[in-house]
Write a protein that holds these residues in place. Structure first.
Motif: not given
Length: 439
Positions: A302-309, A314-322
């Motif tokens: 049940d833990i939400e997950s996303t892919d680093v795009s 650029g990966g900092w944007s995805d980590t900040a979104a998490a």
């Protein structure tokens, strides 16, 4: 109906002989029968147990054997536990139905869903400071016990180690680690835990089946208009079952070191603590076996997950979104955990002007820790205080000079095993990033 403790005035050895039970069985029975007692009854029972210990000493003082000393220590340990529990109840430290820090933030205190009080620790706390813990005066008692097990020489061990060895042998050749020694090893293990450094707590479990409260929904404030009712959005709790599983580690040491090495008790004690820290981190992250066997962070569906795009920066944007996702769920992240290679790869990235790339301001102060136990390409972000490890009181130690190639190499192998499991209080406190290679 009140428990009848008139039999406590009897000499424990006479009572044990009469009922064909040992002092250990007598102590266990008293512990069982005092569960749920009020402070006054606990104090009265403690006084009777103390009288039992005095009578035992008077009877066996002229022939004080190792077994007599071990029995006496068990009785005095029971007396101290009963007295401490009565004091805690009298001082209101065990408030039912809520979790809070103990006095001076030295330990955690909680009541589980079954109404049983438990104690635990987080980063900077010590299990040896929890109420009722039978402290040991020897800081290397556990290591000294391990050396004595291998050598068979108990002539120079401390009194408490001698008592532990004389009364702790199991049917399978193993030794049950006394509570004080066990807490000592947990205290050595905690600073080495990556999960512990990020906020995971460790709790003492009192039984093989434990219930812990779990938050299912939060209340939402709203305006009540005239003749309208409030929507049913109350704070809702459920419960999660914790079934302890067995896990542990093995440490191998040369016999020459065991017999002649200076400070070998400290070395072995620290190595076992390091091995346990690695096991706790690995299974706390990855889990083991089928779902509900040994639950790790990556096994909670049940833990939400996303892919680093994209790769860094650029990966900092995805980590900040998490991080934002966790905060939108009303949690404050305590850190991020990733594989050592990722951590290094991200940490050495430079911009076009050869300046080191750093995290964006929204996560500038968020700890980013590394461990080889994380799968490469994954990052866990979250509030790690919402994740805990429950350990069944008492570890078991076994040793062998014949297992594997130990006999040919002149080595001794120690295996220490604990029973425990992990518990998740709220899956919304975490977010998992995939394909985060750092390249």
């Amino acid at each position: 109906m009140k428990n009848d403790f008139s039999y406590l005035a009897q000499d424990p050895t006479a009572r044990a002989s009469k009922r064909n039970t040992s002092v250990s069985d007598t102590v266990a029975e008293i512990r069982s029968r005092t569960a749920g007692m009020e402070p006054k009854e606990l104090q009265e029972t403690a006084a009777k147990v103390h009288e039992m210990a005095k009578q035992h000493h008077a009877k066996h003082g002229h022939n004080w054997t190792d077994q007599a000393e071990a029995d006496h220590d068990q009785l005095m340990g029971l007396f101290n536990d009963l007295k401490a529990k009565a004091d805690r109840l009298s001082n209101g430290l065990l408030d039912a139905g809520r979790q809070r820090f103990g006095t001076g933030d030295r330990y955690l205190c909680a009541t589980n869903a079954a109404g049983e009080q438990m104690f635990g620790i987080q980063r900077g706390m010590k299990m040896t400071d929890t109420p009722g813990c039978q402290r040991t005066e020897n800081p290397n008692a556990f290591g000294e016990m391990l050396v004595a097990i291998a050598t068979g020489d108990v002539s120079h061990v401390s009194r408490e180690v001698g008592a532990a060895l004389s009364g702790a042998s199991g049917s399978g050749g193993g030794y049950t680690v006394p509570q004080g020694f066990n807490a000592q090893v947990i205290d050595l293990t905690m600073p080495k835990l990556r999960l512990g450094q990020l906020g995971m707590s460790v709790w003492n479990l009192e039984s093989d089946h434990n219930l812990m409260p779990k938050l299912l929904s939060r209340p939402e404030p709203e305006v009540k208009f005239e003749n309208k009712k409030f929507a049913e959005k109350d704070l809702t709790f459920g419960q999660v079952h914790i079934y302890p599983r067995t896990f542990g580690c093995i440490v191998t040491a040369p016999l020459e070191l065991i017999h002649d090495g200076a400070g070998v008790d400290q070395i072995i004690q620290k190595e076992l603590a390091r091995g346990m820290a690695k096991a706790i981190d690995y299974y706390g992250i990855n889990g083991a076996g089928a779902r509900s066997q040994l639950d790790g962070l990556l096994s909670f569906k049940d833990i939400e997950s996303t892919d680093v795009s994209s790769s860094w920066p650029g990966g900092w944007s995805d980590t900040a979104a998490a991080v934002l996702e966790v905060r939108l769920n009303d949690h404050e992240p305590t850190g991020m955990l990733m594989h050592t290679n990722q951590h290094h790869s991200i940490g050495i990235r430079q911009d076009d002007h050869n300046q080191w790339l750093t995290a964006p301001p929204v996560m500038k102060d968020l700890p980013m820790l590394e461990t080889t136990h994380m799968p490469e390409g994954k990052i866990i972000c979250g509030d790690f205080t919402k994740f805990a490890l429950g350990l069944r009181q008492g570890a078991t130690v076994e040793f062998s000079r014949e297992a594997g190639e130990s006999f040919e190499r002149g080595q001794v192998m120690y295996r220490i095993m604990w029973r425990g499991n992990y518990v998740m209080y709220d899956e919304t406190a975490f977010h998992i990033l995939n394909d985060a290679t750092g390249s």
